[in-house]
Design an enzyme around this catalytic site. Structure first.
Site, PDB file in Angstrom:
ATOM      1  N   GLN A  69      13.702  -4.033  -5.205  1.00 17.50           N
ATOM      2  CA  GLN A  69      13.067  -4.893  -6.558  1.00 17.50           C
ATOM      3  C   GLN A  69      13.174  -4.187  -7.856  1.00 17.50           C
ATOM      4  O   GLN A  69      13.517  -4.761  -8.991  1.00 17.50           O
ATOM      5  CB  GLN A  69      11.679  -5.400  -6.111  1.00 17.50           C
ATOM      6  CG  GLN A  69      11.069  -6.160  -7.204  1.00 17.50           C
ATOM      7  CD  GLN A  69      10.146  -7.023  -6.530  1.00 17.50           C
ATOM      8  OE1 GLN A  69       9.921  -7.902  -5.709  1.00 17.50           O
ATOM      9  NE2 GLN A  69       8.875  -6.306  -7.103  1.00 17.50           N
ATOM     10  N   GLY A  75      -4.566 -13.130  -0.311  1.00 21.64           N
ATOM     11  CA  GLY A  75      -5.174 -11.897  -0.709  1.00 21.64           C
ATOM     12  C   GLY A  75      -5.687 -11.709  -2.237  1.00 21.64           C
ATOM     13  O   GLY A  75      -6.058 -12.796  -2.669  1.00 21.64           O
ATOM     14  N   ASP A  76      -5.134 -10.705  -2.736  1.00 23.58           N
ATOM     15  CA  ASP A  76      -5.575 -10.410  -4.163  1.00 23.58           C
ATOM     16  C   ASP A  76      -4.745 -11.104  -5.262  1.00 23.58           C
ATOM     17  O   ASP A  76      -5.087 -10.872  -6.256  1.00 23.58           O
ATOM     18  CB  ASP A  76      -5.586  -8.831  -4.483  1.00 23.58           C
ATOM     19  CG  ASP A  76      -4.239  -8.443  -4.030  1.00 23.58           C
ATOM     20  OD1 ASP A  76      -3.342  -8.983  -3.787  1.00 23.58           O
ATOM     21  OD2 ASP A  76      -3.950  -7.137  -4.614  1.00 23.58           O
ATOM     22  N   HIS A 119       0.888  -1.096  -0.079  1.00 27.00           N
ATOM     23  CA  HIS A 119       0.068  -0.045  -0.026  1.00 27.00           C
ATOM     24  C   HIS A 119       0.840   1.229   0.136  1.00 27.00           C
ATOM     25  O   HIS A 119       0.574   2.376  -0.682  1.00 27.00           O
ATOM     26  CB  HIS A 119      -0.810   0.019   1.270  1.00 27.00           C
ATOM     27  CG  HIS A 119      -1.934  -1.034   1.146  1.00 27.00           C
ATOM     28  ND1 HIS A 119      -3.209  -0.634   1.034  1.00 27.00           N
ATOM     29  CD2 HIS A 119      -1.941  -2.568   1.402  1.00 27.00           C
ATOM     30  CE1 HIS A 119      -3.982  -1.714   0.869  1.00 27.00           C
ATOM     31  NE2 HIS A 119      -3.213  -2.860   1.264  1.00 27.00           N
ATOM     32  N   SER A 127       4.503  -5.647  -7.695  1.00 30.21           N
ATOM     33  CA  SER A 127       5.474  -6.655  -8.474  1.00 30.21           C
ATOM     34  C   SER A 127       5.128  -6.677  -9.756  1.00 30.21           C
ATOM     35  O   SER A 127       5.883  -6.903 -10.652  1.00 30.21           O
ATOM     36  CB  SER A 127       5.735  -8.180  -7.666  1.00 30.21           C
ATOM     37  OG  SER A 127       6.196  -7.851  -6.378  1.00 30.21           O
ATOM     38  N   VAL A 155      15.656  -5.854  -0.735  1.00 29.88           N
ATOM     39  CA  VAL A 155      16.636  -5.597  -1.957  1.00 29.88           C
ATOM     40  C   VAL A 155      15.467  -4.347  -2.688  1.00 29.88           C
ATOM     41  O   VAL A 155      14.411  -4.499  -2.475  1.00 29.88           O
ATOM     42  CB  VAL A 155      16.771  -6.821  -2.754  1.00 29.88           C
ATOM     43  CG1 VAL A 155      17.798  -7.707  -2.085  1.00 29.88           C
ATOM     44  CG2 VAL A 155      15.356  -7.304  -3.272  1.00 29.88           C
ATOM     45  N   ASP A 186      -6.210   5.557   0.999  1.00 27.51           N
ATOM     46  CA  ASP A 186      -6.117   4.407   0.869  1.00 27.51           C
ATOM     47  C   ASP A 186      -7.721   3.595   0.934  1.00 27.51           C
ATOM     48  O   ASP A 186      -8.334   4.129   1.789  1.00 27.51           O
ATOM     49  CB  ASP A 186      -5.258   3.528   1.910  1.00 27.51           C
ATOM     50  CG  ASP A 186      -4.848   2.145   1.337  1.00 27.51           C
ATOM     51  OD1 ASP A 186      -5.931   1.263   1.278  1.00 27.51           O
ATOM     52  OD2 ASP A 186      -3.758   1.956   0.907  1.00 27.51           O
TER      53      ASP A 186
END
Length: 470
Positions: free
Chosen positions: A348, A386-387, A19, A368, A346, A116
């Site tokens: 990403q 989750g989603d 989020h 991601s 890291v 949110d």
């Protein structure tokens, strides 16, 4: 207007890196694209659940000093208050909701507010009371947004709303029903905090002045058309597809810490498109049994790999991991040279953009997915909670990657064997058609963000609205 006499947009994220990251990127973009005519402030609920959340906010404010920081103290709720869900991130969402009435002093000069979805039902009434236009930044896919928007109606229309949700869900405007197995497990449990929040926040979506979402038209065309065509739920506001959200270069460079350089230096020594990046996000911690099978699979695949291991859901709880004990004696030495195992955070986005990375074994958290899409990296989807199954289907349909739908996820407790993992990883890395498809989606993302692109125009319209205070 703010004290400066300029429009002032305040952003209030929720808990969890999934989020927080898009909120930080949007804040940076608004600060950069406002042309000095827009004040931006960032409201942080404290204490943060994870250390990485605190560090990311610190880095945002250091890199973009024009963004003003507001601290929003919220109580830490006792896990005993939520027997159905000990998840500390869900508890933080609820804590923010319960403290929404304390926000007005932090919004005294705001002319627009971005919140949110997790806190929408509590914060939207406060914004309305203050006569501040309020927008929702939805931090998942348009497919998940369609489920959230429709879910309250689905619950009402169920023959027994108090019974667990087990049926497939037909969302108006979409061709295919959502299988029950793809629905986030907590939504199957009436009274679960996530289920309650989803119903409450889904019902209040029409009260927002607009919804901003980190996707783009070429990635989810059918769903975005249905959402903006009024077919998914009655009264939904305009949905601005402004993704993929990519933060601009900071006006003030951060001081190098050196902590994230090691994986990049290792990647620099690898061949182009030869490395499989393996990571399951900031909240997913696999069982020791599954970690060992994944280790065996990566070794069997014969591919070079960079694997980020997470053993705890919250990074503050992480301890120094004995990789030898976790992965098996001699494993690290056996894969040395072609495999790098990292236990820690890291960068990403930087890794996925590296020339050596050609594949991604991912849980399909939405950040991601969009980062892989921008980078043109093939994805082997292994959703965990989750989603993520809904997001995995977006990956599959768009051509960014493949989804092993039969692989179990966290709530199901199964273990996928190393032989199967190794075979599927090798297949992904050898699939040239999939490589070309992922690169096509990356080009579509670049076009969407370019001058005159769909996402660029949506962002310009959104900024125009908040500049006018509407």
């Amino acid at each position: 207007m703010s004290n400066s006499g300029r429009p002032h947009v305040a952003l209030l994220p929720s808990a969890g890196m999934g989020h927080l990251t898009p909120f930080c990127r949007l804040a940076a973009l608004l600060s950069s694209r406002g042309g000095g005519d827009l004040d931006v402030s960032f409201i942080t609920a404290e204490p943060t659940v994870s250390l990485k959340e605190y560090l990311q906010i610190r880095d945002l404010l250091s890199s973009f000093p024009s963004i003003k920081s507001h601290r929003f103290k919220v109580p830490e709720l006792s896990p005993s208050q939520f027997p159905s869900s000990p998840d500390p991130f869900f508890q933080q969402w609820e804590s923010i909701r319960r403290c929404a009435h304390l926000l007005p002093p932090l919004l005294a000069s705001a002319t627009a507010l971005i919140i949110d979805t997790a806190s929408a039902s509590a914060v939207l009434p406060v914004a309305k009371q203050l006569n501040i236009p309020a927008y929702i930044l939805f931090t998942s896919s348009a497919s998940m947004l369609s489920l959230v928007a429709h879910f309250p109606s689905h619950v009402i229309s169920s023959t027994s709303p108090s019974a667990p949700l087990m049926s497939n869900i037909l969302i108006p405007g979409l061709k295919h029903p959502v299988p029950a197995a793809w629905v986030p497990p907590p939504l199957h449990v009436p009274g679960h905090i996530f289920s309650t929040l989803t119903v409450d926040n889904g019902r209040c979506l029409p009260e927002a002045d607009g919804v901003i979402i980190n996707t783009f038209d070429a990635l989810e065309p059918e769903v975005l058309a249905a959402l903006n065509g009024g077919r998914v739920a009655h009264g939904l506001p305009r949905v601005f597809a402004v993704g993929p959200l990519v933060a601009p270069p900071p006006p003030q460079q951060m001081e190098e810490t050196g902590g994230g350089d090691y994986p990049i230096a290792w990647l620099d020594r690898q061949r182009d498109k030869s490395v499989v990046y393996v990571s399951f996000g900031s909240r997913t911690a696999m069982s020791p049994e599954q970690i060992r099978e994944l280790a065996a699979g990566l070794e069997r695949s014969g591919c070079s790999f960079l694997w980020v291991i997470k053993t705890k859901k919250v990074d503050r709880d992480e301890e120094e991991t004995d990789l030898g004990a976790l992965l098996g004696e001699g494993y690290v030495e056996r894969v040395k040279g072609r495999g790098l195992v990292v236990n820690g955070w890291v960068e990403q986005e930087e890794i996925l953009r590296h020339r050596a990375v050609g594949g991604f074994v991912s849980h399909c958290g939405w950040n991601s997915v969009t980062e892989a899409a921008v980078a043109g990296v093939r994805v082997l989807c292994w959703p965990r909670m989750g989603d993520q199954r809904l997001n995995a289907e977006v990956v599959r349909r768009s051509g960014v990657g493949v989804w092993m739908e039969e692989w179990s996820w966290e709530a199901e407790g199964g273990v996928v064997g190393g032989e199967e993992i190794g075979r599927r990883v090798k297949e992904m890395m050898e699939d040239e058609g999939l490589r070309d498809s992922a690169e096509r989606v990356a080009e579509e993302a670049r076009v969407a963000l370019g001058v005159g692109g769909t996402s660029s125009k949506e962002m310009e319209e959104f900024i125009s609205r908040i500049m006018m205070g509407s």
